[in-house]
Design an enzyme around this catalytic site. Structure first.
Site, PDB file in Angstrom:
ATOM      1  N   TYR A  76       0.837  -1.206   0.000  1.00 28.74           N
ATOM      2  CA  TYR A  76       0.000   0.000   0.000  1.00 28.74           C
ATOM      3  C   TYR A  76       0.870   1.253   0.000  1.00 28.74           C
ATOM      4  O   TYR A  76       0.586   2.224  -0.700  1.00 28.74           O
ATOM      5  CB  TYR A  76      -0.941   0.018   1.212  1.00 28.74           C
ATOM      6  CG  TYR A  76      -1.904   1.184   1.115  1.00 28.74           C
ATOM      7  CD1 TYR A  76      -3.093   1.053   0.403  1.00 28.74           C
ATOM      8  CD2 TYR A  76      -1.600   2.425   1.675  1.00 28.74           C
ATOM      9  CE1 TYR A  76      -3.953   2.117   0.245  1.00 28.74           C
ATOM     10  CE2 TYR A  76      -2.457   3.495   1.523  1.00 28.74           C
ATOM     11  CZ  TYR A  76      -3.635   3.336   0.811  1.00 28.74           C
ATOM     12  OH  TYR A  76      -4.482   4.404   0.662  1.00 28.74           O
ATOM     13  N   PHE A 128      -7.426  21.660 -24.730  1.00 26.75           N
ATOM     14  CA  PHE A 128      -7.733  20.232 -24.797  1.00 26.75           C
ATOM     15  C   PHE A 128      -8.950  20.022 -23.906  1.00 26.75           C
ATOM     16  O   PHE A 128      -9.099  20.664 -22.871  1.00 26.75           O
ATOM     17  CB  PHE A 128      -6.563  19.340 -24.379  1.00 26.75           C
ATOM     18  CG  PHE A 128      -6.909  17.892 -24.597  1.00 26.75           C
ATOM     19  CD1 PHE A 128      -6.994  17.393 -25.889  1.00 26.75           C
ATOM     20  CD2 PHE A 128      -7.238  17.060 -23.543  1.00 26.75           C
ATOM     21  CE1 PHE A 128      -7.394  16.082 -26.114  1.00 26.75           C
ATOM     22  CE2 PHE A 128      -7.633  15.745 -23.762  1.00 26.75           C
ATOM     23  CZ  PHE A 128      -7.709  15.249 -25.055  1.00 26.75           C
ATOM     24  N   THR A 129      -9.817  19.086 -24.311  1.00 25.04           N
ATOM     25  CA  THR A 129     -11.127  18.926 -23.668  1.00 25.04           C
ATOM     26  C   THR A 129     -11.053  18.794 -22.138  1.00 25.04           C
ATOM     27  O   THR A 129     -11.639  19.600 -21.414  1.00 25.04           O
ATOM     28  CB  THR A 129     -11.841  17.703 -24.267  1.00 25.04           C
ATOM     29  OG1 THR A 129     -10.948  16.590 -24.227  1.00 25.04           O
ATOM     30  CG2 THR A 129     -12.239  17.965 -25.714  1.00 25.04           C
ATOM     31  N   ASP A 219       1.619  20.449 -20.453  1.00 21.85           N
ATOM     32  CA  ASP A 219       0.916  19.191 -20.688  1.00 21.85           C
ATOM     33  C   ASP A 219       1.858  18.351 -21.550  1.00 21.85           C
ATOM     34  O   ASP A 219       1.947  18.528 -22.762  1.00 21.85           O
ATOM     35  CB  ASP A 219      -0.426  19.423 -21.394  1.00 21.85           C
ATOM     36  CG  ASP A 219      -1.154  18.111 -21.670  1.00 21.85           C
ATOM     37  OD1 ASP A 219      -0.502  17.044 -21.628  1.00 21.85           O
ATOM     38  OD2 ASP A 219      -2.360  18.145 -21.941  1.00 21.85           O
ATOM     39  N   LYS A 262       0.096   7.663 -23.210  1.00 23.79           N
ATOM     40  CA  LYS A 262       0.521   7.920 -24.598  1.00 23.79           C
ATOM     41  C   LYS A 262       2.028   7.652 -24.734  1.00 23.79           C
ATOM     42  O   LYS A 262       2.447   6.507 -24.829  1.00 23.79           O
ATOM     43  CB  LYS A 262       0.174   9.363 -24.987  1.00 23.79           C
ATOM     44  CG  LYS A 262      -1.325   9.616 -25.234  1.00 23.79           C
ATOM     45  CD  LYS A 262      -2.123   9.770 -23.998  1.00 23.79           C
ATOM     46  CE  LYS A 262      -3.514  10.314 -24.245  1.00 23.79           C
ATOM     47  NZ  LYS A 262      -4.316  10.377 -23.020  1.00 23.79           N
ATOM     48  N   ARG A 386     -13.391  15.087 -33.766  1.00 24.26           N
ATOM     49  CA  ARG A 386     -12.694  16.170 -33.066  1.00 24.26           C
ATOM     50  C   ARG A 386     -13.161  17.469 -33.707  1.00 24.26           C
ATOM     51  O   ARG A 386     -12.445  18.143 -34.414  1.00 24.26           O
ATOM     52  CB  ARG A 386     -11.164  16.043 -33.194  1.00 24.26           C
ATOM     53  CG  ARG A 386     -10.577  14.774 -32.613  1.00 24.26           C
ATOM     54  CD  ARG A 386     -10.294  14.809 -31.121  1.00 24.26           C
ATOM     55  NE  ARG A 386     -11.465  14.746 -30.294  1.00 24.26           N
ATOM     56  CZ  ARG A 386     -11.425  14.768 -28.961  1.00 24.26           C
ATOM     57  NH1 ARG A 386     -10.292  14.852 -28.321  1.00 24.26           N
ATOM     58  NH2 ARG A 386     -12.533  14.718 -28.254  1.00 24.26           N
ATOM     59  N   PHE A 453     -18.886  14.637 -26.014  1.00 21.06           N
ATOM     60  CA  PHE A 453     -18.509  13.742 -27.115  1.00 21.06           C
ATOM     61  C   PHE A 453     -18.419  12.281 -26.676  1.00 21.06           C
ATOM     62  O   PHE A 453     -18.602  11.381 -27.472  1.00 21.06           O
ATOM     63  CB  PHE A 453     -17.162  14.179 -27.723  1.00 21.06           C
ATOM     64  CG  PHE A 453     -16.100  14.375 -26.683  1.00 21.06           C
ATOM     65  CD1 PHE A 453     -15.945  15.601 -26.068  1.00 21.06           C
ATOM     66  CD2 PHE A 453     -15.283  13.327 -26.289  1.00 21.06           C
ATOM     67  CE1 PHE A 453     -14.985  15.784 -25.079  1.00 21.06           C
ATOM     68  CE2 PHE A 453     -14.326  13.499 -25.311  1.00 21.06           C
ATOM     69  CZ  PHE A 453     -14.181  14.731 -24.696  1.00 21.06           C
TER      70      PHE A 453
HETATM   71  C1  P70 Z   1      -6.844  11.019 -26.534  1.00 17.65           C
HETATM   72  C2  P70 Z   1      -6.702  10.913 -25.033  1.00 17.65           C
HETATM   73  C3  P70 Z   1      -5.896  12.483 -23.391  1.00 17.65           C
HETATM   74  C4  P70 Z   1      -5.178  13.703 -23.043  1.00 17.65           C
HETATM   75  C5  P70 Z   1      -4.442  14.414 -24.009  1.00 17.65           C
HETATM   76  C6  P70 Z   1      -3.786  15.611 -23.652  1.00 17.65           C
HETATM   77  C7  P70 Z   1      -3.025  16.396 -24.662  1.00 17.65           C
HETATM   78  C8  P70 Z   1      -4.561  15.394 -21.450  1.00 17.65           C
HETATM   79  C9  P70 Z   1      -5.237  14.209 -21.742  1.00 17.65           C
HETATM   80  C10 P70 Z   1      -6.023  13.539 -20.656  1.00 17.65           C
HETATM   81  C11 P70 Z   1      -7.970  10.464 -24.340  1.00 17.65           C
HETATM   82  C12 P70 Z   1      -9.116  11.382 -24.560  1.00 17.65           C
HETATM   83  C13 P70 Z   1      -9.399  12.365 -23.625  1.00 17.65           C
HETATM   84  C14 P70 Z   1     -10.433  13.248 -23.848  1.00 17.65           C
HETATM   85  C15 P70 Z   1     -11.137  13.175 -25.044  1.00 17.65           C
HETATM   86  C16 P70 Z   1     -10.891  12.167 -25.945  1.00 17.65           C
HETATM   87  C17 P70 Z   1      -9.882  11.275 -25.705  1.00 17.65           C
HETATM   88  N1  P70 Z   1      -6.166  12.154 -24.563  1.00 17.65           N
HETATM   89  N2  P70 Z   1      -3.890  16.052 -22.394  1.00 17.65           N
HETATM   90  O1  P70 Z   1      -7.437  10.076 -27.110  1.00 17.65           O
HETATM   91  O2  P70 Z   1      -5.381  12.392 -20.232  1.00 17.65           O
HETATM   92  O3  P70 Z   1      -6.998  10.574 -20.839  1.00 17.65           O
HETATM   93  O4  P70 Z   1      -5.076  10.166 -19.281  1.00 17.65           O
HETATM   94  O5  P70 Z   1      -7.005  11.529 -18.550  1.00 17.65           O
HETATM   95  O6  P70 Z   1      -4.350  13.984 -25.273  1.00 17.65           O
HETATM   96  O7  P70 Z   1      -6.368  11.979 -27.148  1.00 17.65           O
HETATM   97  P1  P70 Z   1      -6.152  11.100 -19.707  1.00 17.65           P
END
Ligand code: P70
Length: 461
Positions: A76, A128-129, A219, A262, A386, A453
């Site tokens: 743990y 980013f979303t 990021d 990634k 996207r 989305f």
């Molecule tokens: C994708 C994934 C995650 C991501 C990223 C960047 C530049 C942060 C994150 C978050 C998964 C994804 C996320 C949201 C919408 C669609 C797909 N990207 N910054 O497929 O990281 O997913 O580990 O929480 O690309 O691009 P995490």
């Protein structure tokens, strides 16, 4: 080591284990995509043939990483694997303090909550979303300061991830440096098409933000891919190693959030890393509330071991050459077929320009969502919208945001598919392109409140 230069690259590995793929019928796919509300996120993975939804957590591990899984110390507290991971992060990225999280958005949540207060502004090289949502939930407003070229799919500018320094300085002057907790810099810029920022530009951003006493939060989800593009495209750094460029990028920033799913070649995991002891202390307090103890943050010991090894593998030149080489192989094929895609090619996928692909479908009828569904119906290849669905609604007016970029992302997992798979994908996109006139748009029939989305549902118009 003697380096023999050939025209072609090849994967720097051979295949030890395979996972079978199954091809379904068109009739079956028409049925299941309708049941999934024409949203590729709602398909079952077993109904997909070639899965290009995302490169997140979908890469293949090496035999060394697999062996690392067996060395998982699932204590743990104080797992040995945490210290390996921390060492790798310090060695390759250079940040002083590390807080593990279950994935990128866990780190974004903590970083945003600590640094942002209500009424703040966060300038960045495109949204980013998940990142933007966490900035908003903490009371901030994201301001896009990326170069205009990033919003133009046909611009051939090689560093579409660059910050427009004039835009950034105007935001600082307008809102005041005390209202800007940090500038958000992503390597690479996902929503622009996996586009890199140059080192020259990042150095200029550092110089400008230092003058105003503003932090840079990085990021670093695809930092090694960005570093490879700098090596290829930015003359002064052509003799630097990918690892050296990665370290240099990180050294120009004050802290970072990472989705290790990634670049770092693991199925799950992430972290935040900072040089500031105060932020570290706050993050260590928060991580135990939302993620787990500060020596695992939601990951198993085995995940942390695989990440430590994956970080090292991610900065190897041959790995990156083959990874990005494969993305460019697919992109080049599509260009030869006359398919409208974002150029120059980025690093983690090929982005179809749905506005040009389906010019007869107005943006409010979701051309990219429609195109992703059509590609699935044609061949069982899964991609991701996207565009307007991902952009969501304006938090003040409640209206749809209408982004310039209305894209379908064909995202390539690392070390998973072969060039033959890429050929099939390209041929499927081509066959949808040939029948594009007969394709109609969609209407949204269910819309979740956040990150719509992922779960929105559609019907044919
Ligand atoms: C994708 C994934 C995650 C991501 C990223 C960047 C530049 C942060 C994150 C978050 C998964 C994804 C996320 C949201 C919408 C669609 C797909 N990207 N910054 O497929 O990281 O997913 O580990 O929480 O690309 O691009 P995490």
């Amino acid at each position: 080591m003697v380096l023999v230069k050939h025209k072609s690259w090849a994967e720097p590995y051979k295949i030890k284990v395979v996972e079978p793929l199954f091809i379904t019928t068109r009739e079956f796919r028409e049925k299941v995509i309708a049941e999934a509300g024409y949203n590729t996120f709602l398909l079952r993975s077993e109904d997909v043939y070639i899965d290009l939804l995302t490169d997140s957590g979908t890469s293949a591990m090496s035999d060394r990483q697999m062996a690392g899984l067996m060395l998982g110390d699932e204590a743990y507290a104080g797992s040995r694997n945490f210290y390996h991971m921390e060492d790798a992060i310090r060695k390759y990225y250079g940040y002083k303090y590390v807080v593990p999280t279950h994935q990128g958005r866990g780190a974004e949540h903590i970083m945003s909550s600590i640094l942002i207060k209500a009424g703040d502004f966060i300038p960045g090289n495109m949204y980013f979303t998940t990142t933007k949502l966490h900035q908003e939930l903490a009371g901030g407003v994201f301001v896009d300061v990326i170069v205009d070229d990033a919003h133009d799919p046909n611009s051939l500018f090689p560093f579409k991830g660059n910050v427009d320094l004039n835009k950034l300085e105007s935001v600082i002057k307008k809102e005041g440096a005390n209202k800007i907790p940090y500038v958000a810099i992503a390597t690479t810029v996902n929503m622009a098409g996996g586009q890199p920022i140059s080192l020259e530009n990042l150095r200029a951003v550092r110089e400008l933000t230092s003058r105003y006493g503003i932090r840079i939060i990085h990021d670093m989800t695809r930092v090694a891919e960005n570093a490879f593009m700098i090596k290829m495209r930015e003359e002064p750094f052509k003799d630097w190693s990918v690892a050296e460029i990665v370290k240099e990028i990180c050294s120009l920033t004050d802290g970072a959030t990472m989705s290790a799913k990634k670049d770092a070649l693991v199925s799950i995991g992430g972290f935040l890393a900072v040089n500031d002891e105060f932020v570290f202390e706050e993050a260590r307090n928060m991580v135990v509330i939302y993620e787990g103890l500060h020596t695992y943050g939601g990951m198993a010991g085995r995940d942390m071991e695989a990440m430590a090894i994956g970080i090292e593998e991610s900065v190897q030149f041959d790995h990156m050459h083959a990874r990005i080489g494969q993305v460019h192989y697919l992109g080049q094929k599509l260009i030869e077929f006359g398919i409208p895609i974002v150029r120059p090619l980025g690093t983690h996928g090929v982005f179809l320009n749905a506005k040009e692909f389906l010019p007869h479908i107005p943006q409010e009828n979701f051309p990219a969502q429609t195109l992703a569904a059509e590609i699935y119906i044609d061949s069982g290849v899964r991609s991701m919208e996207r565009g307007i669905v991902s952009a969501g609604r304006d938090s003040t007016t409640g209206e749809h945001r209408f982004p310039e970029l209305e894209l379908v992302r064909l995202t390539i997992p690392r070390r998973v598919y072969t060039q033959a798979h890429m050929d099939v994908v390209a041929e499927s996109v081509q066959s949808v392109f040939e029948t594009r006139q007969g394709i109609n748009g969609l209407k949204m029939v269910y819309e979740p409140k956040h990150l719509r989305f992922f779960q929105a549902r559609f019907e044919k118009k």
